[in-house]
Design a protein around this motif. Structure first.
Motif: not given
Length: 157
Positions: A37, A41, A77, A79, A113-116, A122, A124
């Motif tokens: 992932r 991404m 970002y 994570i 942005g945030l992404f898990n 995610s 953004t």
């Protein structure tokens, strides 16, 4: 030190079975899913942007220097790999780094942005849009206010 990678110089993380006797098959699968992932991404999305890992933000006032997770194509970002969705504290972290960057003018950051990678979600948003949503102010005005507050000495630790 921060590392910059282009899409073509992407380094792969390989997890080897048997690398640790304490790692279960499910954990190895989870690690591989998160790696995939993250790769999709930030490396294989067709944008071809530069990847800056652990960008450093100098401290200001009562806020110490810190490191973000990464900047990709002018988006900062964070994570969050826990088994949870995003929280307001995650957004505050991005806003704080953005305010520190406003003072230092170290990076061009247009979006946050945030992404898990564990959950596979995610979000953004352009910096100006987020600042308007949370404060009703333009980003430069909000960041000026934050910097003034953390530098004034009126706030106790």
């Amino acid at each position: 030190m921060a590392e910059v990678h282009s899409r073509s110089s992407h380094r792969e993380l390989r997890v080897q079975a048997g690398a640790s006797d304490n790692v279960t098959a499910n954990e190895l699968f989870d690690i591989e899913e998160q790696r995939n992932r993250l790769s999709r991404m930030f490396c294989f999305d067709g944008m071809g942007g530069a990847l800056l890992i652990e960008p450093s933000f100098p401290g200001c006032g009562m806020i110490d220097a810190g490191k973000g997770d990464l900047i990709y194509s002018n988006a900062l970002y964070e994570i969050k790999a826990g088994d949870r969705l995003f929280r307001s504290v995650d957004v505050r972290q991005l806003i704080t780094y953005s305010a520190l960057n406003y003072v230092s003018k170290r990076f061009q950051i247009d979006s946050l942005g945030l992404f898990n990678p564990r959950v596979g979600v995610s979000a953004t948003i352009p910096v100006d849009d987020l600042c308007a949503e949370i404060s009703g102010k333009q980003s430069s005005d909000l960041f000026f206010d934050i910097v003034a507050a953390i530098s004034s000495g009126d706030i106790s630790r």
